[in-house]
Design a protein around this motif. Sequence first.
Motif, PDB file in Angstrom:
ATOM      1  N   PRO A  20      54.184 -54.504 -36.986  1.00  0.00           N
ATOM      2  CA  PRO A  20      53.139 -54.603 -38.011  1.00  0.00           C
ATOM      3  C   PRO A  20      52.492 -55.983 -38.076  1.00  0.00           C
ATOM      4  O   PRO A  20      51.358 -56.116 -38.537  1.00  0.00           O
ATOM      5  CB  PRO A  20      53.864 -54.265 -39.311  1.00  0.00           C
ATOM      6  N   GLN A  46      48.509 -57.113 -38.482  1.00  0.00           N
ATOM      7  CA  GLN A  46      48.111 -58.114 -39.478  1.00  0.00           C
ATOM      8  C   GLN A  46      47.346 -59.255 -38.806  1.00  0.00           C
ATOM      9  O   GLN A  46      46.338 -59.729 -39.342  1.00  0.00           O
ATOM     10  CB  GLN A  46      49.342 -58.644 -40.197  1.00  0.00           C
ATOM     11  N   GLU A  71      43.962 -55.835 -39.221  1.00  0.00           N
ATOM     12  CA  GLU A  71      43.909 -54.381 -39.306  1.00  0.00           C
ATOM     13  C   GLU A  71      45.113 -53.867 -40.065  1.00  0.00           C
ATOM     14  O   GLU A  71      46.142 -54.537 -40.136  1.00  0.00           O
ATOM     15  CB  GLU A  71      43.918 -53.762 -37.899  1.00  0.00           C
ATOM     16  N   THR A  72      44.973 -52.663 -40.589  1.00  0.00           N
ATOM     17  CA  THR A  72      46.140 -52.011 -41.170  1.00  0.00           C
ATOM     18  C   THR A  72      47.001 -51.504 -40.021  1.00  0.00           C
ATOM     19  O   THR A  72      46.535 -51.393 -38.874  1.00  0.00           O
ATOM     20  CB  THR A  72      45.739 -50.811 -42.052  1.00  0.00           C
ATOM     21  N   GLN A  87      45.311 -48.469 -38.526  1.00  0.00           N
ATOM     22  CA  GLN A  87      44.171 -48.799 -37.664  1.00  0.00           C
ATOM     23  C   GLN A  87      44.654 -49.315 -36.308  1.00  0.00           C
ATOM     24  O   GLN A  87      44.115 -48.940 -35.266  1.00  0.00           O
ATOM     25  CB  GLN A  87      43.293 -49.859 -38.328  1.00  0.00           C
ATOM     26  N   TYR A  88      45.653 -50.169 -36.348  1.00  0.00           N
ATOM     27  CA  TYR A  88      46.191 -50.741 -35.114  1.00  0.00           C
ATOM     28  C   TYR A  88      46.799 -49.638 -34.239  1.00  0.00           C
ATOM     29  O   TYR A  88      46.581 -49.597 -33.033  1.00  0.00           O
ATOM     30  CB  TYR A  88      47.236 -51.805 -35.467  1.00  0.00           C
TER      31      TYR A  88
END
Length: 107
Positions: free
Chosen positions: A31, A35, A39-40, A43-44
């Motif tokens: 994650p 970040q 992007e969330t 989204q990533y």
Amino acid sequence: MAATEQQHERALEIFLDERPELRIELDHLNPLLAQAKGETAAQYRAERLHEAFEAEAERLGLFAWELTLQLTAASPQDYQAQRLEVHKEVAEMAGMTWADYCQLHDL
């Protein structure tokens, strides 16, 4: 008729269902990488899925839209008909004769 967004989403689902190892990889993305890109995580993950899809299309010598049609068509004949229809639309938009377009794209 180009592939619709709905067809493409269905193709991505099929693509992912056929590749459990990719699903595992996507489910365990860092994650912090999302970040860092602003992007969330969703989204990533979606971006990585699209990259994998496009890489597979390229590996098969297809455009991504062709892979979408291939995965969602009801039959091989349906795929070929849809594929030619899209190619004809592209040739028309490019202002090319069908014969020249076919020669250019080995159709």
